[in-house]
Design a protein around this motif. Structure first.
Motif, PDB file in Angstrom:
ATOM      1  N   ASP A  59       0.814  -1.217   0.000  1.00  6.45           N
ATOM      2  CA  ASP A  59       0.000   0.000   0.000  1.00  6.45           C
ATOM      3  C   ASP A  59       0.849   1.268   0.000  1.00  6.45           C
ATOM      4  OD1 ASP A  59      -2.328  -1.468   0.001  1.00  6.45           O
ATOM      5  OD2 ASP A  59      -2.633  -1.345   2.169  1.00  6.45           O
ATOM      6  N   PRO A  60       0.853   2.008  -1.115  1.00  2.00           N
ATOM      7  CA  PRO A  60       1.563   3.282  -1.154  1.00  2.00           C
ATOM      8  C   PRO A  60       1.007   4.260  -0.127  1.00  2.00           C
ATOM      9  CG  PRO A  60       0.974   2.568  -3.365  1.00  2.00           C
ATOM     10  CD  PRO A  60       0.240   1.679  -2.414  1.00  2.00           C
ATOM     11  N   ILE A  61       1.862   5.151   0.329  1.00  6.36           N
ATOM     12  CA  ILE A  61       1.443   6.189   1.270  1.00  6.36           C
ATOM     13  C   ILE A  61       1.447   7.525   0.544  1.00  6.36           C
ATOM     14  CG2 ILE A  61       1.896   7.306   3.480  1.00  6.36           C
ATOM     15  CD1 ILE A  61       3.559   4.819   4.244  1.00  6.36           C
ATOM     16  N   LEU A  80       2.382  17.433   1.556  1.00 12.87           N
ATOM     17  CA  LEU A  80       3.326  18.281   2.281  1.00 12.87           C
ATOM     18  C   LEU A  80       3.581  19.549   1.475  1.00 12.87           C
ATOM     19  CD1 LEU A  80       5.362  18.412   4.705  1.00 12.87           C
ATOM     20  CD2 LEU A  80       7.024  17.287   3.211  1.00 12.87           C
ATOM     21  N   ASP A  81       3.356  20.685   2.088  1.00 12.83           N
ATOM     22  CA  ASP A  81       3.632  21.981   1.457  1.00 12.83           C
ATOM     23  C   ASP A  81       2.941  22.124   0.101  1.00 12.83           C
ATOM     24  OD1 ASP A  81       5.237  22.355   3.675  1.00 12.83           O
ATOM     25  OD2 ASP A  81       7.108  21.932   2.611  1.00 12.83           O
ATOM     26  N   GLY A  82       1.698  21.640   0.026  1.00  8.28           N
ATOM     27  CA  GLY A  82       0.920  21.772  -1.196  1.00  8.28           C
ATOM     28  C   GLY A  82       1.276  20.779  -2.283  1.00  8.28           C
ATOM     29  N   LYS A  83       2.162  19.832  -1.988  1.00  4.27           N
ATOM     30  CA  LYS A  83       2.577  18.821  -2.957  1.00  4.27           C
ATOM     31  C   LYS A  83       1.998  17.460  -2.593  1.00  4.27           C
ATOM     32  CE  LYS A  83       5.432  21.482  -5.349  1.00  4.27           C
ATOM     33  NZ  LYS A  83       5.205  21.812  -6.784  1.00  4.27           N
ATOM     34  N   ASN A  84       1.721  16.668  -3.618  1.00  3.83           N
ATOM     35  CA  ASN A  84       1.260  15.298  -3.437  1.00  3.83           C
ATOM     36  C   ASN A  84       2.402  14.341  -3.776  1.00  3.83           C
ATOM     37  OD1 ASN A  84      -1.528  15.965  -2.846  1.00  3.83           O
ATOM     38  ND2 ASN A  84      -1.760  16.460  -5.017  1.00  3.83           N
ATOM     39  N   LEU A  85       2.951  13.707  -2.754  1.00  3.52           N
ATOM     40  CA  LEU A  85       4.066  12.788  -2.913  1.00  3.52           C
ATOM     41  C   LEU A  85       3.578  11.380  -2.609  1.00  3.52           C
ATOM     42  CD1 LEU A  85       6.590  14.867  -0.746  1.00  3.52           C
ATOM     43  CD2 LEU A  85       6.036  15.196  -3.166  1.00  3.52           C
ATOM     44  N   LEU A  86       4.080  10.402  -3.342  1.00  2.45           N
ATOM     45  CA  LEU A  86       3.650   9.024  -3.130  1.00  2.45           C
ATOM     46  C   LEU A  86       4.861   8.158  -2.799  1.00  2.45           C
ATOM     47  CD1 LEU A  86       0.844   7.725  -3.208  1.00  2.45           C
ATOM     48  CD2 LEU A  86       1.334   6.955  -5.535  1.00  2.45           C
ATOM     49  N   ILE A  87       4.781   7.462  -1.671  1.00  5.95           N
ATOM     50  CA  ILE A  87       5.847   6.560  -1.259  1.00  5.95           C
ATOM     51  C   ILE A  87       5.569   5.185  -1.854  1.00  5.95           C
ATOM     52  CG2 ILE A  87       7.051   5.507   0.686  1.00  5.95           C
ATOM     53  CD1 ILE A  87       6.123   7.878   2.404  1.00  5.95           C
ATOM     54  N   ASP A  88       6.350   4.820  -2.874  1.00  7.95           N
ATOM     55  CA  ASP A  88       6.220   3.570  -3.618  1.00  7.95           C
ATOM     56  C   ASP A  88       4.889   3.502  -4.359  1.00  7.95           C
ATOM     57  OD1 ASP A  88       8.801   2.805  -2.994  1.00  7.95           O
ATOM     58  OD2 ASP A  88       8.213   1.692  -1.211  1.00  7.95           O
ATOM     59  N   SER A  89       4.722   2.476  -5.209  1.00 10.12           N
ATOM     60  CA  SER A  89       3.646   2.560  -6.200  1.00 10.12           C
ATOM     61  C   SER A  89       2.656   1.407  -6.204  1.00 10.12           C
ATOM     62  CB  SER A  89       4.257   2.680  -7.608  1.00 10.12           C
ATOM     63  OG  SER A  89       4.850   1.461  -8.012  1.00 10.12           O
ATOM     64  N   MET A 122       7.257  10.682  -6.964  1.00  9.56           N
ATOM     65  CA  MET A 122       7.249   9.307  -6.471  1.00  9.56           C
ATOM     66  C   MET A 122       8.540   9.095  -5.687  1.00  9.56           C
ATOM     67  SD  MET A 122       4.407   8.057  -7.594  1.00  9.56           S
ATOM     68  CE  MET A 122       4.722   6.352  -7.108  1.00  9.56           C
ATOM     69  N   LEU A 123       8.407   8.699  -4.438  1.00 11.61           N
ATOM     70  CA  LEU A 123       9.560   8.474  -3.577  1.00 11.61           C
ATOM     71  C   LEU A 123       9.759   6.961  -3.487  1.00 11.61           C
ATOM     72  CD1 LEU A 123       8.611  11.030  -0.756  1.00 11.61           C
ATOM     73  CD2 LEU A 123       9.722  11.459  -2.970  1.00 11.61           C
ATOM     74  N   HIS A 136      18.632   0.266  -1.622  1.00 14.98           N
ATOM     75  CA  HIS A 136      17.467   0.524  -0.758  1.00 14.98           C
ATOM     76  C   HIS A 136      17.594   1.852  -0.012  1.00 14.98           C
ATOM     77  CE1 HIS A 136      15.024   0.128   2.939  1.00 14.98           C
ATOM     78  NE2 HIS A 136      14.240  -0.665   2.224  1.00 14.98           N
ATOM     79  N   CYS A 137      16.457   2.562   0.130  1.00 14.68           N
ATOM     80  CA  CYS A 137      16.413   3.849   0.831  1.00 14.68           C
ATOM     81  C   CYS A 137      15.323   3.858   1.891  1.00 14.68           C
ATOM     82  CB  CYS A 137      16.108   4.989  -0.150  1.00 14.68           C
ATOM     83  SG  CYS A 137      17.373   5.263  -1.371  1.00 14.68           S
ATOM     84  N   ILE A 138      15.485   4.745   2.861  1.00 10.72           N
ATOM     85  CA  ILE A 138      14.435   5.043   3.822  1.00 10.72           C
ATOM     86  C   ILE A 138      14.064   6.512   3.692  1.00 10.72           C
ATOM     87  CG2 ILE A 138      15.245   3.264   5.407  1.00 10.72           C
ATOM     88  CD1 ILE A 138      16.325   5.575   7.193  1.00 10.72           C
ATOM     89  N   LEU A 139      12.972   6.916   4.353  1.00  8.25           N
ATOM     90  CA  LEU A 139      12.582   8.323   4.410  1.00  8.25           C
ATOM     91  C   LEU A 139      12.544   8.766   5.862  1.00  8.25           C
ATOM     92  CD1 LEU A 139      10.693   7.054   1.845  1.00  8.25           C
ATOM     93  CD2 LEU A 139      10.186   9.471   1.712  1.00  8.25           C
TER      94      LEU A 139
END
Length: 283
Positions: free
Chosen positions: A52-54, A58-67, A107-108, A195-198
């Motif tokens: 499930d992407p998250i 944030l700050d008026g932007k729509n960011l998606l963590i994974d797809s 996309m993050l 691999h990355c984290i946020l």
């Protein structure tokens, strides 16, 4: 859909699909007598895992963590072998929020294994096209390189149909990158080489998305690494570092794969002090 406000960041979990994988593979060398107390399994020794992407607003932007898992991209054999019970319905989740894939600014990508990257593209006629065509796609340079040049092991999860259509949108980075004030993507390695984290920090507010270094709440133990990890010792050391970091800040830990919890907050002793449970469906 579950939501969580952390400082000025709003997180919403979308429906990216579900699969069932072997519990032993997900907990590596940890005996079932131990992990079985932490996470339920079925009669086939499989555990339920979300993809499930998250949505991070944030700050008026729509960011998606994974797809997510994507749709109609896996063969019948792959659907069976990967235990896929439900594919993505990201469009429907976004529509409930008054959004479309065109509204996603970035996309993050924590990494590019199929269960995180299949949602980046979709099949149209006899070709594949980008789903989030207005988004900048962030991934570590190491991960992006291996995605396009997989080795004998990773060829089973890095697929051309997931990268070829979006290659002009990708912004690879070395070590770490600041996405917005207080929000960083950090290259850890471990689960995959790239691999990355946020990590998000704003005053006393903090969340850490450990991705597949800690895919579920049951992986909190710093020594519990996946059999799927390419570099399990790196996973252990990185988990130790970022769990200690987060405990001291009473950070929220967010999950992409967990079928039971969306997020958990721990105190400085690693004890759970708050949680966001997932509203469950039975399969």
């Amino acid at each position: 859909m579950e939501t969580l406000q952390i400082g000025r960041a709003k997180l919403t979990w979308l429906n990216g699909g579900v699969n069932f994988l072997d519990g032993g593979a997900m907990f590596g060398v940890v005996p079932k007598a131990l992990w079985g107390k932490k996470y339920p399994n079925n009669e086939k020794n499989q555990i339920e895992l979300r993809t499930d992407p998250i949505l991070l607003q944030l700050d008026g932007k729509n960011l998606l963590i994974d797809s997510g898992m994507g749709n109609d991209k896996l063969s019948d054999k792959q659907l069976r072998n990967f235990g896929v019970k439900e594919q993505s319905s990201i469009d429907r989740s976004l529509a409930e929020l008054g959004l479309t894939p065109d509204d996603i600014d970035a996309m993050l990508m924590t990494h590019l294994h199929f269960d995180h990257a299949c949602g980046l593209t979709k099949k149209v006629d006899n070709t594949f096209v980008s789903v989030f065509k207005n988004a900048t796609i962030y991934a570590s340079a190491v991960e992006w390189n291996e995605m396009r040049n997989p080795n004998i092991r990773s060829v089973n999860t890095y697929w051309e149909m997931n990268w070829k259509p979006i290659e002009n949108q990708v912004q690879p980075f070395e070590n770490e990158i600041q996405i917005a004030e207080g929000l960083k993507m950090i290259h850890t390695g471990g689960h995959s080489d790239g691999h990355c984290i946020l990590v998000f920090e704003e005053g006393d507010a903090c969340f850490i998305h450990m991705a597949d270094i800690m895919p579920t709440h049951a992986h909190q133990n710093k020594l519990w690494a996946l059999a799927y990890d390419d570099y399990p010792v790196t996973s252990v050391h990185q988990k130790e570092k970022w769990m200690d970091f987060g405990y001291q800040r009473r950070a929220w830990y967010t999950f992409y794969h967990d079928a039971y919890y969306r997020a958990i907050k721990f105190n400085s002793d690693g004890e759970k002090i708050d949680e966001v449970e997932r509203k469950r469906n039975e399969y």
